[in-house]
Write a protein that holds these residues in place. Sequence first.
Motif, PDB file in Angstrom:
ATOM      1  N   ASP A   1       0.945  -1.204   0.073  1.00  6.14           N
ATOM      2  CA  ASP A   1       0.101   0.245   0.204  1.00  6.14           C
ATOM      3  C   ASP A   1       0.829   1.510   0.099  1.00  6.14           C
ATOM      4  OD1 ASP A   1      -2.778  -1.305  -0.100  1.00  6.14           O
ATOM      5  OD2 ASP A   1      -2.767  -0.752   2.411  1.00  6.14           O
ATOM      6  N   ASP A   2       1.922   0.972   0.996  1.00  6.61           N
ATOM      7  CA  ASP A   2       3.064   2.758   0.822  1.00  6.61           C
ATOM      8  C   ASP A   2       4.302   1.941   1.130  1.00  6.61           C
ATOM      9  OD1 ASP A   2       2.827   1.871   3.514  1.00  6.61           O
ATOM     10  OD2 ASP A   2       0.822   3.592   3.604  1.00  6.61           O
ATOM     11  N   ALA A   3       5.280   2.841   0.974  1.00 10.59           N
ATOM     12  CA  ALA A   3       6.693   2.589   2.024  1.00 10.59           C
ATOM     13  C   ALA A   3       6.586   2.025   2.721  1.00 10.59           C
ATOM     14  CB  ALA A   3       7.397   3.452   1.772  1.00 10.59           C
ATOM     15  N   ALA A   4       6.132   2.717   3.981  1.00  7.38           N
ATOM     16  CA  ALA A   4       5.954   1.815   5.502  1.00  7.38           C
ATOM     17  C   ALA A   4       5.259   0.548   5.328  1.00  7.38           C
ATOM     18  CB  ALA A   4       5.755   2.982   6.329  1.00  7.38           C
ATOM     19  N   ALA A   5       4.796   0.237   4.360  1.00  8.42           N
ATOM     20  CA  ALA A   5       4.012  -0.799   4.314  1.00  8.42           C
ATOM     21  C   ALA A   5       4.556  -1.677   3.656  1.00  8.42           C
ATOM     22  CB  ALA A   5       2.628  -1.378   3.712  1.00  8.42           C
TER      23      ALA A   5
ATOM     24  N   GLN B   1       8.802  -1.558   3.475  1.00  9.72           N
ATOM     25  CA  GLN B   1       9.257  -1.338   4.845  1.00  9.72           C
ATOM     26  C   GLN B   1       9.258  -2.880   5.880  1.00  9.72           C
ATOM     27  OE1 GLN B   1      12.425  -0.075   4.257  1.00  9.72           O
ATOM     28  NE2 GLN B   1      12.911  -1.679   6.135  1.00  9.72           N
ATOM     29  N   ALA B   2       7.623  -2.253   6.446  1.00 13.08           N
ATOM     30  CA  ALA B   2       7.371  -4.114   7.251  1.00 13.08           C
ATOM     31  C   ALA B   2       7.713  -4.648   6.944  1.00 13.08           C
ATOM     32  CB  ALA B   2       6.338  -3.514   7.753  1.00 13.08           C
TER      33      ALA B   2
ATOM     34  N   ASP C   1      11.652  -5.983   7.279  1.00 17.59           N
ATOM     35  CA  ASP C   1      11.934  -6.087   8.077  1.00 17.59           C
ATOM     36  C   ASP C   1      11.647  -7.253   9.025  1.00 17.59           C
ATOM     37  OD1 ASP C   1      13.099  -3.487   8.441  1.00 17.59           O
ATOM     38  OD2 ASP C   1      11.621  -2.425   9.264  1.00 17.59           O
TER      39      ASP C   1
ATOM     40  N   GLU D   1      10.208   3.270  -4.401  1.00 19.40           N
ATOM     41  CA  GLU D   1       8.863   3.025  -4.532  1.00 19.40           C
ATOM     42  C   GLU D   1       9.472   3.080  -6.671  1.00 19.40           C
ATOM     43  OE1 GLU D   1       4.318   4.722  -5.331  1.00 19.40           O
ATOM     44  OE2 GLU D   1       5.633   5.791  -3.775  1.00 19.40           O
TER      45      GLU D   1
END
Length: 89
Positions: A55-59, A61-62, A65, A82
């Motif tokens: 969905d986005d950069a944070a997702a 990255q998760a 991780d 992205e």
Amino acid sequence: MSHFVLTYGYNDTPARAERRPEHLEHLAKLQAEGSLLLAGPLADLSGGIIVLVADDAAAAQALVDQDPYTRHDVTKNRELKEWKITVGL
């Protein structure tokens, strides 16, 4: 949904071979969930590339991780960007 490209190198550690089954299991799980498009090492084995769908950069990255290669410091110089696909898919 957006596409993200992860590039990375490998640290000089025996953990790469030790963690490879867990890493591949993680990638298979992501593919089954629809979060992984492509993944594999570079031909010279100096690193690898993973293309994620999130969905986005944070997702994105998760997802990175959670990878055993990330958690156990097998990879280095990780760069997640992205990717705006113009042609293909």
